[in-house]
Design a protein around this motif. Structure first.
Motif, PDB file in Angstrom:
ATOM      1  N   VAL A 123      -0.635   1.525  -4.822  1.00 41.27           N
ATOM      2  CA  VAL A 123      -1.847   1.724  -3.968  1.00 41.27           C
ATOM      3  C   VAL A 123      -2.968   2.599  -4.825  1.00 41.27           C
ATOM      4  O   VAL A 123      -2.639   3.252  -5.619  1.00 41.27           O
ATOM      5  CB  VAL A 123      -1.211   3.200  -2.837  1.00 41.27           C
ATOM      6  CG1 VAL A 123      -2.711   3.647  -1.861  1.00 41.27           C
ATOM      7  CG2 VAL A 123      -0.194   2.573  -2.014  1.00 41.27           C
ATOM      8  N   ASP A 124      -4.036   1.809  -4.975  1.00 37.96           N
ATOM      9  CA  ASP A 124      -5.106   2.564  -5.365  1.00 37.96           C
ATOM     10  C   ASP A 124      -5.719   4.075  -5.484  1.00 37.96           C
ATOM     11  O   ASP A 124      -5.040   4.842  -4.439  1.00 37.96           O
ATOM     12  CB  ASP A 124      -5.957   1.585  -5.513  1.00 37.96           C
ATOM     13  CG  ASP A 124      -5.863  -0.308  -5.816  1.00 37.96           C
ATOM     14  OD1 ASP A 124      -5.270  -0.169  -6.500  1.00 37.96           O
ATOM     15  OD2 ASP A 124      -6.807  -0.396  -5.370  1.00 37.96           O
ATOM     16  N   ASP A 125      -6.372   4.761  -6.942  1.00 41.34           N
ATOM     17  CA  ASP A 125      -6.856   5.698  -5.861  1.00 41.34           C
ATOM     18  C   ASP A 125      -7.923   6.238  -5.256  1.00 41.34           C
ATOM     19  O   ASP A 125      -7.502   7.432  -4.064  1.00 41.34           O
ATOM     20  CB  ASP A 125      -7.297   6.417  -7.291  1.00 41.34           C
ATOM     21  CG  ASP A 125      -6.706   6.373  -8.574  1.00 41.34           C
ATOM     22  OD1 ASP A 125      -5.590   6.750  -8.162  1.00 41.34           O
ATOM     23  OD2 ASP A 125      -7.461   6.525  -9.595  1.00 41.34           O
ATOM     24  N   ASP A 126      -8.279   4.674  -4.211  1.00 37.02           N
ATOM     25  CA  ASP A 126      -9.035   5.175  -3.082  1.00 37.02           C
ATOM     26  C   ASP A 126      -8.517   5.058  -1.848  1.00 37.02           C
ATOM     27  O   ASP A 126      -9.153   4.729  -1.173  1.00 37.02           O
ATOM     28  CB  ASP A 126     -10.565   4.274  -3.529  1.00 37.02           C
ATOM     29  CG  ASP A 126      -9.597   2.858  -3.669  1.00 37.02           C
ATOM     30  OD1 ASP A 126      -8.307   2.323  -3.740  1.00 37.02           O
ATOM     31  OD2 ASP A 126     -10.891   1.907  -3.120  1.00 37.02           O
ATOM     32  N   GLY A 127      -7.328   4.520  -1.702  1.00 36.01           N
ATOM     33  CA  GLY A 127      -5.933   4.724  -0.758  1.00 36.01           C
ATOM     34  C   GLY A 127      -5.815   3.157  -0.446  1.00 36.01           C
ATOM     35  O   GLY A 127      -5.176   2.953   0.368  1.00 36.01           O
ATOM     36  N   ALA A 128      -6.602   1.740  -1.490  1.00 35.56           N
ATOM     37  CA  ALA A 128      -6.337   0.880  -0.487  1.00 35.56           C
ATOM     38  C   ALA A 128      -4.727   0.136  -1.984  1.00 35.56           C
ATOM     39  O   ALA A 128      -4.818   1.042  -2.523  1.00 35.56           O
ATOM     40  CB  ALA A 128      -7.401  -0.221  -1.579  1.00 35.56           C
ATOM     41  N   LEU A 129      -4.264  -0.963  -0.846  1.00 39.89           N
ATOM     42  CA  LEU A 129      -3.079  -1.798  -1.191  1.00 39.89           C
ATOM     43  C   LEU A 129      -3.566  -1.965  -2.092  1.00 39.89           C
ATOM     44  O   LEU A 129      -4.580  -3.995  -2.054  1.00 39.89           O
ATOM     45  CB  LEU A 129      -2.371  -1.579   0.161  1.00 39.89           C
ATOM     46  CG  LEU A 129      -1.430  -2.821  -0.318  1.00 39.89           C
ATOM     47  CD1 LEU A 129      -0.148  -1.895  -0.001  1.00 39.89           C
ATOM     48  CD2 LEU A 129      -0.532  -3.314   1.435  1.00 39.89           C
ATOM     49  N   HIS A 130      -2.815  -2.442  -3.423  1.00 37.60           N
ATOM     50  CA  HIS A 130      -3.000  -3.901  -3.877  1.00 37.60           C
ATOM     51  C   HIS A 130      -1.857  -4.617  -3.622  1.00 37.60           C
ATOM     52  O   HIS A 130      -0.662  -3.694  -4.296  1.00 37.60           O
ATOM     53  CB  HIS A 130      -3.285  -3.366  -5.911  1.00 37.60           C
ATOM     54  CG  HIS A 130      -3.453  -4.230  -6.923  1.00 37.60           C
ATOM     55  ND1 HIS A 130      -2.756  -4.763  -8.072  1.00 37.60           N
ATOM     56  CD2 HIS A 130      -5.111  -4.538  -7.422  1.00 37.60           C
ATOM     57  CE1 HIS A 130      -3.079  -5.457  -8.314  1.00 37.60           C
ATOM     58  NE2 HIS A 130      -4.507  -5.341  -7.931  1.00 37.60           N
ATOM     59  N   MET A 131      -2.230  -5.315  -4.473  1.00 30.12           N
ATOM     60  CA  MET A 131      -0.731  -6.525  -4.392  1.00 30.12           C
ATOM     61  C   MET A 131      -1.042  -7.418  -5.932  1.00 30.12           C
ATOM     62  O   MET A 131      -1.517  -7.777  -6.477  1.00 30.12           O
ATOM     63  CB  MET A 131      -1.086  -7.557  -3.774  1.00 30.12           C
ATOM     64  CG  MET A 131       0.942  -8.194  -3.455  1.00 30.12           C
ATOM     65  SD  MET A 131       1.167  -9.793  -2.051  1.00 30.12           S
ATOM     66  CE  MET A 131       2.663 -10.137  -2.417  1.00 30.12           C
TER      67      MET A 131
END
Length: 316
Positions: free
Chosen positions: A217-225
């Motif tokens: 989870v990125d610092d902005d709350g987005a999911l990364h794969m």
């Protein structure tokens, strides 16, 4: 149900395994908005160098829904500066220039011979006519260089084949979490997947080994794969939980239920995405007009729709 350890983020998040309420709310909205056909992703643009507000909003809306959009512009758009110009209009600023890219940081993806003096591009599968299996870009990068956004612009398509497949990584997360939250916990471990070091021609280390999670989870709350379906040059954590999670992930990607969107880019078309899963079929070139795509990879995600009135857009 299997007991799992919570993977907490700094704030309430649908990706926190302890917050089922937030997850269910996000999941319902995500699945309701998901495109059912690739045509839903396509936005016609008159000039990719100067999007109209309506065109820009349409691209941002599709990226908000599905983490990707497809633009369809003039077939004559063969300027290598196009990806950077388009990216700036969508909040993509921090270009990640890999060592095989041109001096401007844009990669020219075309078939290349290993011995043609171009720095060895032919030794890497994007520069061949072979099929490429499911992956996200930059899976071999350290956390500080995560590829969050990308643009793939078609100058010339292949004569036959070269079809792209796209799959929203958030849908994959949902499928795995619904099956067993333990899969998510295992794939969020910092040592879940390791890409061994790559050596250069003289035996030195050209790239250090990189260990990291599949989902984060990125610092902005987005999911990364971070993922590749390759079976060579990849080491998975050797424990039962990770082996079960990887098997489940492979099954999800192979399932007929996966909402895979397929298209063959034609001249002037391109993909803008938050580094979703993608693959490519093998292709056959026309020797007189070989396949050529421009690729730009970014440390940024596509700007949220709420940013459409920001100063950069008004001034640009």
């Amino acid at each position: 149900m299997t007991t799992v350890t919570s993977v907490r983020t700094a704030t309430a998040s649908p990706f926190d395994l302890a917050d089922e309420v937030a997850y269910r709310r996000w999941r319902a909205a995500k699945l309701a908005a998901a495109p059912r056909d690739v045509d839903e992703l396509i936005v016609d643009v008159a000039d990719p160098f100067a999007l109209t507000p309506r065109e820009r909003d349409a691209l941002l809306e599709r990226c908000a829904r599905a983490n990707m959009a497809v633009y369809r512009g003039p077939a004559s758009a063969a300027d290598a500066s196009l990806p950077r110009a388009l990216g700036r209009q969508l909040g993509l600023e921090r270009l990640d220039a890999n060592w095989l890219a041109e001096e401007d940081g844009i990669s020219h993806i075309t078939v290349s011979d290993r011995s043609d003096g171009d720095g060895g591009r032919g030794g890497f599968i994007p520069y061949t006519d072979r099929a490429i299996r499911w992956h996200t870009d930059g899976y071999y990068h350290p956390a500080g260089r995560r590829i969050r956004g990308m643009i793939l612009h078609c100058v010339r398509p292949a004569a036959e084949g070269g079809v792209n497949a796209l799959l929203d990584h958030e849908w994959v997360y949902i499928a795995l979490r619904d099956a067993d939250p333990a899969h998510i916990a295992a794939l969020m471990a910092d040592d879940a997947m390791t890409i061994p070091a790559r050596e250069d021609a003289v035996g030195g280390v050209a790239r250090a080994a990189q260990s990291g999670p599949v989902f984060s989870v990125d610092d902005d709350g987005a999911l990364h794969m971070r993922y590749t379906a390759r079976t060579r040059s990849i080491v998975w954590k050797d424990d039962p939980a990770t082996r079960a999670a990887v098997a489940a992930l492979e099954a999800v990607l192979a399932s007929d239920a996966a909402p895979v969107l397929r298209l063959k880019l034609e001249a002037g078309m391109g993909i803008v995405a938050n580094n979703v899963l993608h693959e490519r079929t093998a292709f056959v070139d026309d020797p007189a007009r070989p396949r050529l795509l421009y690729r730009a990879r970014y440390l940024d995600r596509v700007a949220p729709r709420a940013a459409r009135g920001d100063a950069a857009w008004r001034n640009g």
